[in-house]
Design a protein around this motif. Sequence first.
Motif, mmCIF file in Angstrom:
data_model
loop_
_atom_site.group_PDB
_atom_site.id
_atom_site.type_symbol
_atom_site.label_atom_id
_atom_site.label_comp_id
_atom_site.label_asym_id
_atom_site.label_seq_id
_atom_site.Cartn_x
_atom_site.Cartn_y
_atom_site.Cartn_z
ATOM 1 N N LEU A 273 0.937 -1.170 -0.035
ATOM 2 C CA LEU A 273 0.013 0.149 -0.035
ATOM 3 C C LEU A 273 0.952 1.282 0.024
ATOM 4 O O LEU A 273 1.914 1.450 0.836
ATOM 5 C CB LEU A 273 -0.882 0.195 1.179
ATOM 6 N N ILE A 274 0.676 2.053 -1.091
ATOM 7 C CA ILE A 274 1.541 3.254 -1.213
ATOM 8 C C ILE A 274 0.537 4.484 -1.249
ATOM 9 O O ILE A 274 -0.488 4.362 -2.301
ATOM 10 C CB ILE A 274 2.364 3.437 -2.271
ATOM 11 N N THR A 275 0.550 5.564 -0.403
ATOM 12 C CA THR A 275 -0.571 6.608 -0.132
ATOM 13 C C THR A 275 0.369 7.906 -0.210
ATOM 14 O O THR A 275 1.066 7.997 0.916
ATOM 15 C CB THR A 275 -1.252 6.306 0.894
ATOM 16 N N THR A 276 0.029 8.851 -1.150
ATOM 17 C CA THR A 276 0.897 10.015 -0.678
ATOM 18 C C THR A 276 -0.137 11.086 -1.097
ATOM 19 O O THR A 276 -1.315 11.120 -1.302
ATOM 20 C CB THR A 276 1.937 10.152 -2.195
ATOM 21 N N ARG A 277 0.216 12.575 -1.123
ATOM 22 C CA ARG A 277 -0.508 13.715 -0.935
ATOM 23 C C ARG A 277 -0.961 13.650 -2.460
ATOM 24 O O ARG A 277 -0.205 13.477 -3.305
ATOM 25 C CB ARG A 277 0.258 14.923 -0.761
ATOM 26 N N GLY A 278 -2.030 14.694 -2.790
ATOM 27 C CA GLY A 278 -2.695 14.762 -3.982
ATOM 28 C C GLY A 278 -2.288 16.210 -4.401
ATOM 29 O O GLY A 278 -2.360 16.586 -5.731
ATOM 30 N N SER A 279 -1.806 16.896 -3.577
ATOM 31 C CA SER A 279 -1.433 18.430 -3.861
ATOM 32 C C SER A 279 -0.179 18.940 -2.629
ATOM 33 O O SER A 279 -0.093 18.136 -1.617
ATOM 34 C CB SER A 279 -2.534 19.206 -4.001
ATOM 35 N N ASN A 280 0.384 19.777 -2.927
ATOM 36 C CA ASN A 280 0.958 20.617 -1.921
ATOM 37 C C ASN A 280 0.127 21.587 -0.897
ATOM 38 O O ASN A 280 0.654 22.078 -0.062
ATOM 39 C CB ASN A 280 2.052 21.571 -2.398
ATOM 40 N N LYS A 281 -1.359 21.237 -1.037
ATOM 41 C CA LYS A 281 -2.048 22.023 0.088
ATOM 42 C C LYS A 281 -2.022 21.329 1.490
ATOM 43 O O LYS A 281 -2.355 22.004 2.297
ATOM 44 C CB LYS A 281 -3.347 22.023 -0.502
ATOM 45 N N VAL A 282 -1.678 20.079 1.582
ATOM 46 C CA VAL A 282 -1.517 19.177 2.719
ATOM 47 C C VAL A 282 -0.073 18.713 2.860
ATOM 48 O O VAL A 282 0.417 18.614 1.758
ATOM 49 C CB VAL A 282 -2.514 18.473 2.786
ATOM 50 N N TYR A 283 0.330 18.533 3.795
ATOM 51 C CA TYR A 283 1.751 17.875 3.959
ATOM 52 C C TYR A 283 1.538 16.488 5.106
ATOM 53 O O TYR A 283 1.146 16.691 6.058
ATOM 54 C CB TYR A 283 2.732 18.616 4.724
ATOM 55 N N ARG B 125 9.163 8.892 -4.481
ATOM 56 C CA ARG B 125 9.121 9.483 -5.943
ATOM 57 C C ARG B 125 7.461 9.571 -6.366
ATOM 58 O O ARG B 125 7.061 10.653 -7.072
ATOM 59 C CB ARG B 125 9.700 8.260 -6.944
ATOM 60 N N MET B 126 6.660 8.900 -6.006
ATOM 61 C CA MET B 126 5.361 8.980 -6.504
ATOM 62 C C MET B 126 4.692 10.262 -5.672
ATOM 63 O O MET B 126 4.027 11.149 -6.369
ATOM 64 C CB MET B 126 4.465 7.748 -5.614
ATOM 65 N N ASP B 127 5.265 10.687 -4.613
ATOM 66 C CA ASP B 127 4.898 11.885 -3.646
ATOM 67 C C ASP B 127 5.180 13.343 -4.538
ATOM 68 O O ASP B 127 4.538 14.247 -4.795
ATOM 69 C CB ASP B 127 5.349 11.976 -2.166
ATOM 70 N N ALA B 128 6.538 12.874 -5.161
ATOM 71 C CA ALA B 128 7.056 14.243 -5.645
ATOM 72 C C ALA B 128 6.418 14.355 -7.079
ATOM 73 O O ALA B 128 6.347 15.506 -7.584
ATOM 74 C CB ALA B 128 8.631 13.952 -5.974
ATOM 75 N N PHE B 129 6.339 13.154 -7.619
ATOM 76 C CA PHE B 129 5.289 13.488 -9.035
ATOM 77 C C PHE B 129 3.972 13.955 -8.714
ATOM 78 O O PHE B 129 3.619 14.965 -9.492
ATOM 79 C CB PHE B 129 5.358 12.069 -9.660
ATOM 80 N N MET B 130 3.381 13.414 -7.681
ATOM 81 C CA MET B 130 2.065 14.115 -7.615
ATOM 82 C C MET B 130 1.829 15.570 -6.982
ATOM 83 O O MET B 130 1.038 16.298 -7.321
ATOM 84 C CB MET B 130 1.202 13.032 -6.403
ATOM 85 N N VAL B 131 2.940 16.001 -6.387
ATOM 86 C CA VAL B 131 3.089 17.393 -5.962
ATOM 87 C C VAL B 131 3.612 18.346 -7.033
ATOM 88 O O VAL B 131 3.085 19.377 -7.324
ATOM 89 C CB VAL B 131 3.772 17.659 -4.783
ATOM 90 N N SER B 132 4.648 17.801 -7.740
ATOM 91 C CA SER B 132 5.311 18.764 -8.806
ATOM 92 C C SER B 132 5.584 18.213 -10.077
ATOM 93 O O SER B 132 6.293 18.962 -10.969
ATOM 94 C CB SER B 132 6.801 19.135 -7.954
ATOM 95 N N GLY B 133 5.194 17.122 -10.403
ATOM 96 C CA GLY B 133 5.151 16.575 -11.704
ATOM 97 C C GLY B 133 6.630 15.905 -11.973
ATOM 98 O O GLY B 133 7.368 15.743 -11.044
ATOM 99 N N VAL B 134 7.002 15.846 -13.071
ATOM 100 C CA VAL B 134 8.363 15.431 -13.785
ATOM 101 C C VAL B 134 9.461 16.237 -13.066
ATOM 102 O O VAL B 134 10.514 15.574 -12.565
ATOM 103 C CB VAL B 134 8.586 15.539 -15.236
ATOM 104 N N GLU B 135 9.316 17.650 -12.819
ATOM 105 C CA GLU B 135 10.434 18.380 -12.240
ATOM 106 C C GLU B 135 10.630 17.845 -10.745
ATOM 107 O O GLU B 135 11.738 17.769 -10.478
ATOM 108 C CB GLU B 135 10.048 19.708 -12.399
#
Length: 285
Positions: free
Chosen positions: A76-86, A116-126
Amino acid sequence: NEMSKKIAKMWEVMSEEDKDAATREELAHLRNRQANKEVGEHRVSATAAQASVLTLQRIQETLQRLTMRTGDEHLLITTRGSNKVYHKPFVFASSNRVVEFFSNAYKEIPADMGYRMDAFMVSGVEGLARMHVQILAQMKKDIAGLIFRKLQESVGNVKVGRMMYLGFEEQITKRFGVVIKNWPLNKFKNPSHVSTKSELELLWHAWDSGVAHFYRMTTQEYSNWLAIASGPAVIQSSDNGQEGRDGSSNGEAATGGQTVPEEGLSSTSGAFKFHRVYLLLPPQV
């Protein structure tokens, strides 16, 4: 208190229809609030983070019980959907077998995949690229710390200031009588200069498992090594008849043809190995 006692007495004499009419609206309101907590979008970051953690903990407990009953394996991997929460990525693997599978199949452990998934969900490829750099930096730091701890353990109570990669023979071997066995990479260098994740993983596993390790030489071994390292004329024998540095073959010295074979130690490039050396002696008169 008095108010609750009065309400209790009134409740006892009410009919079922009256009870239903008195509580119907409030119960509907409470159910809506509960549903919003479970599936509604939270606007307040602290509330959202807390809700995520508590819910995921309950899910983890459920999956653990399921594994105990059925033997099923889970990731199970769960990450943020945006940078509004941390909140940190939540990663749950039901057993080490799951971790080993992802390590072998995808060359990455689930924890790293979560970041990696968290970074992509928040900021995309960059953001993914930035996270990769951060992961490599942390790996280099962890490996350097591991190697230094192993070095300190190998020398006992002697205090070592820091691990030296450049000038290892002079700064470490000569001072502490320590060499390295089974360095896994082609070149001996500071982990901070290793550029690929695969090499960093190889370094970590080699040192963490004890395959690569420091070896403290005996007094005789150290004397032999010191004679080789500081001696004015030492050549290494060649098993296939290749010429030495002085043009002689089979390790034979050019100065009068006299050779004195003995077993020696070398810490060249941080590697520890036995080889046969020949001390060059002056020609007999």
